[in-house]
Design a protein around this motif. Structure first.
Motif, short mmCIF file in Angstrom:
data_model
loop_
_atom_site.label_atom_id
_atom_site.label_comp_id
_atom_site.label_asym_id
_atom_site.label_seq_id
_atom_site.Cartn_x
_atom_site.Cartn_y
_atom_site.Cartn_z
N LYS B 281 -65.11 15.17 -16.16
CA LYS B 281 -64.18 15.96 -15.34
C LYS B 281 -64.88 16.81 -14.28
O LYS B 281 -64.33 17.05 -13.21
CB LYS B 281 -63.35 16.88 -16.25
N HIS B 282 -66.10 17.29 -14.59
CA HIS B 282 -66.64 18.37 -13.75
C HIS B 282 -68.00 18.12 -13.12
O HIS B 282 -68.55 19.01 -12.48
CB HIS B 282 -66.73 19.66 -14.60
N VAL B 283 -68.57 16.94 -13.34
CA VAL B 283 -69.96 16.77 -12.93
C VAL B 283 -70.17 15.51 -12.09
O VAL B 283 -69.55 14.47 -12.38
CB VAL B 283 -70.87 16.73 -14.19
N VAL B 284 -71.01 15.60 -11.07
CA VAL B 284 -71.56 14.41 -10.40
C VAL B 284 -73.08 14.46 -10.54
O VAL B 284 -73.66 15.51 -10.82
CB VAL B 284 -71.18 14.34 -8.90
N PHE B 285 -73.71 13.31 -10.37
CA PHE B 285 -75.17 13.23 -10.52
C PHE B 285 -75.80 12.92 -9.16
O PHE B 285 -75.27 12.14 -8.38
CB PHE B 285 -75.53 12.12 -11.53
N LYS B 286 -76.96 13.55 -8.92
CA LYS B 286 -77.66 13.30 -7.66
C LYS B 286 -79.16 13.32 -7.88
O LYS B 286 -79.65 13.91 -8.85
CB LYS B 286 -77.31 14.37 -6.61
N LYS B 287 -79.87 12.73 -6.94
CA LYS B 287 -81.32 12.89 -6.90
C LYS B 287 -81.73 13.26 -5.48
O LYS B 287 -81.01 12.96 -4.52
CB LYS B 287 -82.02 11.63 -7.38
N GLY B 288 -82.87 13.89 -5.36
CA GLY B 288 -83.37 14.26 -4.04
C GLY B 288 -84.76 13.69 -3.83
O GLY B 288 -85.23 12.86 -4.61
N LYS B 289 -85.41 14.16 -2.77
CA LYS B 289 -86.77 13.69 -2.49
C LYS B 289 -87.74 14.19 -3.56
O LYS B 289 -87.51 15.23 -4.19
CB LYS B 289 -87.23 14.23 -1.13
N ASP B 312 -75.88 6.81 -15.91
CA ASP B 312 -76.88 5.90 -16.46
C ASP B 312 -78.22 6.01 -15.72
O ASP B 312 -79.28 5.97 -16.33
CB ASP B 312 -76.38 4.46 -16.41
N GLU B 313 -78.15 6.17 -14.40
CA GLU B 313 -79.40 6.32 -13.63
C GLU B 313 -80.11 7.63 -14.00
O GLU B 313 -81.33 7.69 -14.06
CB GLU B 313 -79.11 6.27 -12.13
#
Lengths: 107, 770
Positions: B281-289, B312-313
């Motif tokens: 409901k409340h989270v997205v996943f990200k990556k940066g440099k 999964d990533e």
């Protein structure tokens, strides 16, 4: 722990007295009244303290007034050194009124 | 701890009877003998740290003669720390600055305000005309009142037309800001100090709260005394008074906090201890440099490139951080890491994380902040009473002024940034200036600002309410840079002579604390107002007046058309925040209250942001909504941020880690606390804490002189092997308050590429007998 009871009692009393004052918006002009019952500034410690002194070390004497130590009015505040810093170390008299030759290190 | 809850309750029951019977003498109050009759009392937040304790100020004959912890203040409930108890003495040091001083060769000569301000305005005009607006700068602090910060920002961004404005909060809180912005898209905590009373599990990450936030630490200790279930776990690189009082101390190798937090997340994911519903409901996943550098080169720039990920990533990213791998890096035993992860995830525990400079002054400070939020977002322990991550602050208005008013090169009020044309448009409209006036490009972070002064790109810099020539890292370079001549002109406003005023071309005597009217904002979003209660000494004047006077002399007087300056400025400033989830109350509301936590909507403060029933911006049925993060549909971000090494690690030539920080008795660079005899006596000079085994190997004894050197500088200090803080093997610690021992000469000026905040906690040094 039994030996701590009497002074803890006094401590608890002082905490109870302070407990009901929690308020967000105060009566704005009552600063004088508030100041009257706010605690005064804490005394500095006139004897040597170990750098690692904690509530346990301080309360060993200050809970019940052993060795002529003044009793803490708020022994539940156990981070004593937060308020009481190392003060000037004066020559002290021991409980019998006799002058000590050398200030004993208090651990 | 000996004093258990049971004993406490038993003791309470028998209180009245026994209190009379004890007959012992009580510890008398130091003020008890003092005659406090006829004092006029007022309120103010404490002048020192970001806790924001309320104090009552007692005035007689135009002088502060007493202060007391304000029993009505919800922050401290009548308690102060030892610094706070001596507030009445900080303004009355013998060497208080009372007249403007102008440099004539090696001498500082008394001058009139008119003469000083005319000279300053002339230098500004000359530099702007010759080199453009980016050749002048103002450097303020988290001790600026909201008004002082707002006036400086309006004048420099909206009047002069330069983004050359920075606060010392860049050295202190910038990583917390970028952490909040990247995870939640809005600065400052969701929780508040009530969490200290209501939670049961507290992880302290590199925060020596017992010395640096003593009143908040006392709230924790009180909580534990009443609730035997409370656990305080101290993660640190140094055994402190906090470690001593914690239930568990977990030491780790400097910089490996990044690996530890990923290791904890690894176990939470491996054992499926996360809150799947919350995540959906409340989270997205990200990556940066990654491999993002250390900001060691002049004009270093960095722009992150966030990429969305799947859960999964993210799980795949965590695979590396097995307890065994993390244990090898950090030195924390595998079973401890396993146990900590289970505590974080325990559904029956209300978990809080607390941190301050250990995370923020870190070459990966933004990442460290992101990673601790990950743990709370994975487990859903956030935006609920008694369970929140809480970033503590070190200055009284790091939040209220620098972060909320936005006195950084890239920021505008209420989370807005100069790079966004709509934000510039809005600021220009409120300020009544042409939107083109506000430059779209940020210029320098604090370190880069003083690099630019050293290079000569900045000609004129005005320093207010801070002491950069003691507090910057790699100090030798910046101290020399300030006196290179060739058109450079340094103005310092302060209340005492400091290591910065000694490098100034003009020194302006300032008013401080209750010598002026002000507003500070503390770490729990509490905005606190106070009135002027005494006159400043001699000809000293409010920094706010100083800034507005410069504006007038530069032809920007129209930016400040106020009669009751503070009140009218407040109402103008409030326009930025209204409707943004950062709403502030009318000025009067603050004069009457012991502070209010924003957003304040319809006179009601907000205890928990993003939480239904508390935050008026969250609609019924939404539960929790990170509504400020519009681009991710009101969700918060879990970031894949790896472990990367420090900018400089110990090696053969420089085999020790150097960490710097505070002690209880002194605040910041000690300019105020150093003038209180009692505090000076309690802690007189900075020492070098080191481990007894390291000392033995080097032939160093308790009290011997040691020469401490890095690649940037060298000082001699007294060795302390059994002080209140105990260094771990291979580490040394030195406090930075001591103006006679400039430890920052040794610190590296490497910074977090995202936040621009330098790492004062990690560089390599060597030790020799001196």
């Amino acid at each position: 722990m039994k030996r701590y009871l009497p002074a803890l009692t006094a401590a608890a009393l002082s905490v109870l007295l302070l407990a009901p004052v929690l308020a967000t918006a105060a009566d704005d002009e009552a600063f004088e009244k508030d100041a009257a019952y706010a605690e005064g500034n804490p005394p500095m410690v006139p004897h040597r303290m170990e750098p690692g002194a904690t509530g346990d070390a301080c309360l060993a004497c200050h809970l019940e007034g052993k060795n002529g130590a003044p009793i803490s009015p708020h022994a539940v505040r156990i981070d004593c050194v937060q308020c009481h810093g190392q003060g000037e170390i004066k020559e002290t008299k021991n409980a019998t009124g006799k002058k000590k030759k050398k200030q004993k290190e208090i651990k | 701890m000996d004093v258990s809850r049971r004993d406490f309750i038993k003791a309470s029951a028998a209180a009245a009877a026994l209190a009379a019977a004890t007959g012992g003498k009580f510890v008398g109050s130091a003020e008890a003998a003092m005659d406090t009759s006829g004092l006029k009392w007022g309120k103010a937040p404490c002048r020192f740290c970001g806790t924001g304790c309320g104090v009552l100020v007692g005035v007689r004959d135009g002088k502060i003669v007493a202060t007391k912890g304000d029993p009505q203040s919800p922050v401290n409930k009548g308690l102060n720390c030892i610094k706070g108890y001596f507030l009445s003495k900080i303004l009355y040091g013998k060497d208080r600055l009372t007249k403007p001083l102008i440099r004539k060769g090696d001498k500082m000569v008394e001058a009139s305000w008119e003469e000083a301000m005319t000279l300053i305005a002339g230098k500004f005009k000359e530099a702007i005309a010759t080199y453009g607006p980016d050749s002048v700068a103002i450097y303020g602090s988290g001790q600026w009142t909201v008004f002082e910060g707002y006036a400086a920002s309006k004048l420099f961004k909206g009047g002069i037309g330069t983004n050359n404005i920075e606060p010392n909060a860049r050295l202190c809180m910038a990583s917390a800001v970028t952490g909040f912005m990247t995870t939640f898209a809005s600065d400052e905590p969701m929780g508040c100090y009530d969490d200290l009373d209501q939670g049961d599990t507290y992880f302290l990450w590199g925060a020596n709260m017992a010395e640096c936030h003593p009143v908040l630490f006392s709230r924790l200790i009180d909580n534990r005394l009443k609730n035997p279930n409370v656990k305080i776990i101290d993660f640190g690189t140094r055994h402190t008074r906090t470690s001593q009082m914690a239930d568990q101390y977990i030491k780790f190798v400097p910089q490996t906090d990044l690996a530890l937090m990923n290791g904890i997340a690894h176990i939470i994911v491996r054992d499926k201890l996360y809150d799947e519903n919350f995540i959906k409901k409340h989270v997205v996943f990200k990556k940066g440099k990654t491999s993002i550098g250390y900001g060691l080169e002049d004009k270093f720039t960095f722009t992150d490139d966030p990429k969305p990920q799947t859960f999964d990533e993210y799980k795949e990213f965590l695979k590396l951080y097995t307890p065994e791998y993390v244990s090898k890096l950090s030195g924390v035993p595998v079973q401890t890491i396993e146990a900590v992860a289970k505590l974080y995830a325990d559904k029956d525990r209300k978990v809080n994380s607390l941190w301050t400079m250990g995370f923020n002054q870190h070459v990966r400070g933004t990442w460290a902040n992101n990673l601790v939020y990950n743990l709370h977002l994975l487990t859903g322990k956030i935006c609920k009473p008694g369970e929140n991550p809480m970033s503590l602050t070190g200055q009284p208005s790091a939040c209220g002024t620098t972060r909320e008013v936005g006195t950084f090169t890239h920021r505008l009020p209420a989370d807005m940034v100069v790079t966004n044309p709509e934000h510039r448009e809005k600021a220009a409209k409120i300020w009544g200036v042409d939107p083109k006036k506000i430059p779209a490009k940020p210029t320098y972070n604090a370190t880069e600002m003083f690099r630019a002064l050293d290079r000569g790109d900045i000609k004129v810099v005005w320093v207010q309410v801070t002491n950069p020539f003691q507090s910057l890292p790699n100090l030798n370079r910046y101290r020399k840079g300030a006196r290179k001549g060739d058109g450079r002109f340094v103005i310092v406003s302060d209340i005492y002579p400091t290591r910065s005023t000694e490098l100034a071309d003009v020194i302006l005597p300032s008013a401080s604390w209750v010598e002026k009217e002000g507003v500070f904002g503390n770490a729990e979003r509490r905005t606190q107002q106070w009135f002027k209660q005494v006159d400043p000494p001699g000809e000293a004047r409010n920094d706010l007046w100083q800034t507005i006077e410069l504006a007038r002399l530069l032809g920007h007087g129209n930016l400040f058309p106020y009669e009751y300056v503070e009140k009218e400025m407040w109402e103008e400033y409030r326009l930025f925040n209204a409707g943004q989830g950062k709403d502030l109350a009318p000025y009067e509301d603050y004069t009457k209250s012991r502070g209010l936590r924003w957003p304040v909507v319809n006179g009601k403060e907000t205890l928990y942001r993003y939480a239904e029933g508390y935050d008026p911006y969250v609609k019924a049925g939404e539960g929790i909504k990170f509504y400020k993060n519009k681009k991710d549909d009101g969700k918060a971000v879990i970031w894949a941020r790896p472990y990367e090494p420090a900018a400089e690690s110990p090696d053969k030539k420089y085999p020790f880690w150097l960490c710097t920080g505070r002690v209880l008795e002194h605040w910041h660079t000690g300019t105020m606390t150093g003038r209180v005899p009692e505090l000076r006596r309690a802690y007189g000079a900075a020492v070098c804490e080191l481990h007894p085994e390291d000392a033995k190997r080097l032939g160093i004894k308790q009290g011997s002189k040691v020469k401490l050197s890095s690649r940037r500088g060298s000082i001699v200090l007294t060795a302390d092997l059994r002080g209140r803080g105990k260094a771990e093997k291979g580490n040394v610690f030195v406090a930075f308050f001591d103006e006679n021992k400039l430890i920052n000469e040794l610190c590296i000026d490497a910074y977090c590429p995202i936040s621009g905040e330098p790492d004062y906690k990690k560089c390599a040094v060597k030790l020799e007998r001196a």
